[in-house]
Design an enzyme around this catalytic site. Structure first.
Site, PDB file in Angstrom:
ATOM      1  CE  LYS A 102      -2.912   2.871   2.799  1.00 27.75           C
ATOM      2  NZ  LYS A 102      -3.368   3.192   4.149  1.00 27.75           N
TER       3      LYS A 102
ATOM      4  N   GLY B 269      -7.506   9.188  10.521  1.00 26.45           N
ATOM      5  CA  GLY B 269      -7.702   9.200  11.967  1.00 26.45           C
ATOM      6  C   GLY B 269      -8.759  10.154  12.480  1.00 26.45           C
TER       7      GLY B 269
ATOM      8  CB  ALA C 293      -8.233   7.734   5.579  1.00 29.84           C
ATOM      9  N   GLY C 294     -10.846   7.822   7.536  1.00 28.40           N
ATOM     10  CA  GLY C 294     -11.997   8.650   7.869  1.00 28.40           C
ATOM     11  C   GLY C 294     -13.167   7.930   8.491  1.00 28.40           C
TER      12      GLY C 294
ATOM     13  CG  ASN D 175      -5.053   1.425  12.620  1.00 30.64           C
ATOM     14  OD1 ASN D 175      -4.903   0.251  12.932  1.00 30.64           O
ATOM     15  ND2 ASN D 175      -4.432   2.403  13.271  1.00 30.64           N
ATOM     16  CB  THR D 176      -8.099   5.660  14.048  1.00 28.43           C
ATOM     17  OG1 THR D 176      -6.819   5.905  13.462  1.00 28.43           O
ATOM     18  CG2 THR D 176      -8.211   6.443  15.336  1.00 28.43           C
TER      19      THR D 176
END
Length: 264
Positions: free
Chosen positions: A107, A168, A194-195, A216-217
């Site tokens: 990635k 994040g 993301a987001g 992830n977050t």
């Protein structure tokens, strides 16, 4: 007369010739420890994890290693270039990853400003070309710009990964119009990256026709990461099923579930 039901058979997610039953990809950062990360992975049903080569220990045996908790023979490791701000740094990082673990599916992300962490798209394009020329299969993190997304696909990237919101932030999809446009024009998998903040964000991405969601977050910083991972598993499945089913048309006025005509 009974109306015949049209059933759409779903196809597995295929990236660079590899088939995945799960459309959820999770990360390996921000967890309390690798054991919690492994438990969240099991709950999520994901078959691929991103590995930030600059932040996650996969090589130093003197410290806890990710491979002792998440087996790379059972789960696909996706090395990424988190924290890279130039094409050269990104390429160097992934070449080291290939030497360390033999990983060729990677990635790519090349960031611009540390405050908003939006991708530097010119550097991303340049780095993608270098990596593809070097034999890598590149999944690429990009802005939600259909023009750049098309350029990356034409270059040979194996998956296009537009952001839903800043990394994040947990803000959810901020530009559904552009995400839909990218989905409609792209022939390789489109994975929102993301987001995402909660399960409904993941479902929304899948309802737009995305092939998968990476997060992830949203899991790692939940009060209960394992439970959130389980929620995300179901959210991605529900969104995919809703997309394949085809939603009802939106209407300006009420339409009774039971027809009013013919009432006594």
């Amino acid at each position: 007369m009974t109306e015949e039901l049209v059933s759409i058979k779903d196809q597995p997610l295929v990236i660079a010739g590899r088939e995945f039953a799960s459309r959820l990809i999770i990360g390996t950062g921000k967890y309390k420890d690798y054991a919690q990360n492994a438990a969240a992975l099991a709950a999520s049903g994901a078959q691929m994890v991103t590995v930030a080569m600059r932040r996650v220990n996969v090589m130093n045996p003197d410290e806890p290693m990710l491979v002792d908790f998440i087996d790379p023979k059972k789960t696909v490791y996706l090395p990424n270039t988190a924290g890279c701000f130039t094409g050269e740094d990104a390429v160097r990082t992934l070449r080291l990853a290939r030497e360390a673990g033999g990983w060729s599916l990677v990635k790519l992300e090349v960031l611009s400003d540390p405050k908003h962490l939006y991708p530097d798209m010119e550097e991303t394009l340049r780095a993608a070309k270098m990596l593809i020329d070097d034999g890598f299969d590149v999944m690429v993190y990009c802005s939600d710009d259909p023009v750049f997304a098309k350029k990356l696909e034409d270059l040979g990237c194996v998956a296009i990964m537009p952001l839903g919101a800043p990394i994040g932030s947990g803000l959810g999809l901020q530009n559904k119009v552009n995400i839909r446009l990218i989905v409609e024009q792209t022939s390789v998998p489109v994975i929102v990256d993301a987001g995402v903040g909660t399960a409904s964000d993941a479902t929304e991405a899948m309802e737009l026709g995305c092939d998968g969601v990476l997060m992830n977050t949203a899991i790692a910083e939940a009060d209960d990461p394992v439970r959130m991972a389980r929620a995300m598993k179901h959210a991605v499945i529900a969104g995919r099923e809703a997309y394949l089913a085809g939603r009802m048309a939106k209407k300006r006025y009420a339409d009774p579930s039971s027809p009013l005509a013919g009432l006594i």
